[in-house]
Design an enzyme around this catalytic site. Sequence first.
Site, mmCIF file in Angstrom:
data_model
loop_
_atom_site.group_PDB
_atom_site.id
_atom_site.type_symbol
_atom_site.label_atom_id
_atom_site.label_comp_id
_atom_site.label_asym_id
_atom_site.label_seq_id
_atom_site.Cartn_x
_atom_site.Cartn_y
_atom_site.Cartn_z
ATOM 1 N N PRO A 21 10.057 -1.339 71.456
ATOM 2 C CA PRO A 21 10.272 -2.593 70.749
ATOM 3 C C PRO A 21 9.933 -2.541 69.260
ATOM 4 C CG PRO A 21 8.317 -2.722 72.137
ATOM 5 C CD PRO A 21 9.046 -1.455 72.515
ATOM 6 N N ASN A 22 10.784 -3.182 68.511
ATOM 7 C CA ASN A 22 10.653 -3.394 67.062
ATOM 8 C C ASN A 22 10.941 -2.143 66.237
ATOM 9 O OD1 ASN A 22 9.841 -6.175 67.296
ATOM 10 N ND2 ASN A 22 7.885 -5.417 68.086
ATOM 11 N N ARG A 32 10.362 -2.876 58.278
ATOM 12 C CA ARG A 32 9.186 -3.392 58.987
ATOM 13 C C ARG A 32 7.915 -2.739 58.429
ATOM 14 N NH1 ARG A 32 7.359 -1.294 64.945
ATOM 15 N NH2 ARG A 32 5.595 -2.731 65.171
ATOM 16 N N TYR A 71 4.816 2.136 58.337
ATOM 17 C CA TYR A 71 5.856 2.921 59.018
ATOM 18 C C TYR A 71 6.824 3.619 58.066
ATOM 19 C CZ TYR A 71 4.066 0.087 62.869
ATOM 20 O OH TYR A 71 3.242 -0.525 63.783
ATOM 21 N N ASN A 101 8.404 6.936 71.663
ATOM 22 C CA ASN A 101 7.538 6.007 70.935
ATOM 23 C C ASN A 101 7.659 4.652 71.628
ATOM 24 O OD1 ASN A 101 6.198 4.284 69.268
ATOM 25 N ND2 ASN A 101 7.056 5.089 67.367
ATOM 26 N N ALA A 109 4.654 -1.285 70.852
ATOM 27 C CA ALA A 109 3.523 -2.074 71.351
ATOM 28 C C ALA A 109 3.355 -1.979 72.869
ATOM 29 C CB ALA A 109 3.687 -3.531 70.934
ATOM 30 N N HIS A 168 0.335 -0.166 74.534
ATOM 31 C CA HIS A 168 -0.983 -0.761 74.717
ATOM 32 C C HIS A 168 -1.019 -1.787 75.845
ATOM 33 C CE1 HIS A 168 -1.154 1.168 70.866
ATOM 34 N NE2 HIS A 168 -0.320 0.298 70.336
ATOM 35 N N ASP A 199 3.695 4.095 85.004
ATOM 36 C CA ASP A 199 4.163 4.386 86.367
ATOM 37 C C ASP A 199 5.543 5.042 86.359
ATOM 38 O OD1 ASP A 199 1.842 3.374 87.422
ATOM 39 O OD2 ASP A 199 2.731 1.514 88.174
ATOM 40 N N GLU A 219 4.487 11.599 73.816
ATOM 41 C CA GLU A 219 4.258 10.286 73.209
ATOM 42 C C GLU A 219 4.133 10.469 71.695
ATOM 43 O OE1 GLU A 219 0.715 8.466 74.741
ATOM 44 O OE2 GLU A 219 0.766 6.812 73.282
ATOM 45 N N HIS A 224 3.647 8.416 67.871
ATOM 46 C CA HIS A 224 3.407 7.215 67.059
ATOM 47 C C HIS A 224 3.495 7.579 65.589
ATOM 48 C CE1 HIS A 224 2.335 4.889 70.529
ATOM 49 N NE2 HIS A 224 1.597 5.915 70.933
ATOM 50 N N ILE A 225 4.202 6.766 64.846
ATOM 51 C CA ILE A 225 4.401 7.003 63.414
ATOM 52 C C ILE A 225 3.079 6.834 62.676
ATOM 53 C CG2 ILE A 225 5.594 6.124 61.363
ATOM 54 C CD1 ILE A 225 7.812 5.110 63.403
ATOM 55 N N SER A 226 2.389 5.754 62.966
ATOM 56 C CA SER A 226 1.116 5.462 62.293
ATOM 57 C C SER A 226 -0.042 6.049 63.102
ATOM 58 C CB SER A 226 0.933 3.940 62.171
ATOM 59 O OG SER A 226 0.833 3.342 63.456
ATOM 60 N N ARG A 276 -6.296 1.911 63.133
ATOM 61 C CA ARG A 276 -5.827 0.526 63.009
ATOM 62 C C ARG A 276 -6.645 -0.389 63.934
ATOM 63 N NH1 ARG A 276 0.533 0.537 63.360
ATOM 64 N NH2 ARG A 276 0.162 -1.620 62.663
ATOM 65 N N ARG A 312 -4.982 -1.282 69.435
ATOM 66 C CA ARG A 312 -4.036 -0.158 69.427
ATOM 67 C C ARG A 312 -4.701 1.158 69.848
ATOM 68 N NH1 ARG A 312 0.431 -2.393 66.612
ATOM 69 N NH2 ARG A 312 -0.303 -3.979 65.160
HETATM 70 C C1 DQA Z 1 3.641 2.418 66.843
HETATM 71 C C2 DQA Z 1 2.212 1.895 66.924
HETATM 72 C C3 DQA Z 1 2.119 0.672 67.832
HETATM 73 O O1 DQA Z 1 0.787 0.202 67.861
HETATM 74 C C4 DQA Z 1 3.017 -0.423 67.292
HETATM 75 O O2 DQA Z 1 2.986 -1.536 68.161
HETATM 76 C C5 DQA Z 1 4.404 0.030 67.055
HETATM 77 C C6 DQA Z 1 4.618 1.322 66.433
HETATM 78 C C7 DQA Z 1 3.763 3.576 65.846
HETATM 79 O O3 DQA Z 1 4.789 4.255 65.901
HETATM 80 O O4 DQA Z 1 2.885 3.795 65.007
HETATM 81 O O5 DQA Z 1 5.364 -0.673 67.309
HETATM 82 O O6 DQA Z 1 4.018 2.908 68.125
#
Ligand code: DQA
Length: 149
Positions: free
Chosen positions: A10-11, A18, A23, A79, A82, A85, A92, A104, A106-108, A113, A117
Amino acid sequence: MKKVLVLNGPNLNLLGTREPSQYGTATLQDVEGMCRAAGERLGFEVECFQSNWEGALIDKIHEYGRLYKEGAAHGCVFNPGAFTHTSVALHDAIKGVDGLPVIECHISNVHARESFRHHSYVSPAAAGIVIGFGVDGYVLALEGLARKC
Ligand code: DQA
């Protein structure tokens, strides 16, 4: 050529506009282009998929679990945004397909943070984790898949 799934939750369709301080300014299209180029170099066919819906992400993991069992897929870079978390269902799904290596990504640096998270439901089911390298992390994760799995 075996397939690798680059799966974004998502997002992440909003990448580029964003929270650029977290990011960066690369768009999802840029990221997917980087992944396809890395796939060509590493000998994978990269499929990219993004959804804001948890169930669509689960269905895609199931599909790749089947492809992995047939010998047609190599793994997945994921990725989960959210949902990382919050989602026992994604944990599962990865456990449920039994075998598909999921990296897995994550960009950040989520650990630098907010505390909400810091916990990931996905990490215990993942074959590896790449965190905090910006969008280059997707390419590092693909390289990790090529070496490890
Ligand atoms: C994220 C980190 C998550 O906490 C956040 O909700 C995202 C992006 C990252 O790529 O850093 O949507 O997965």
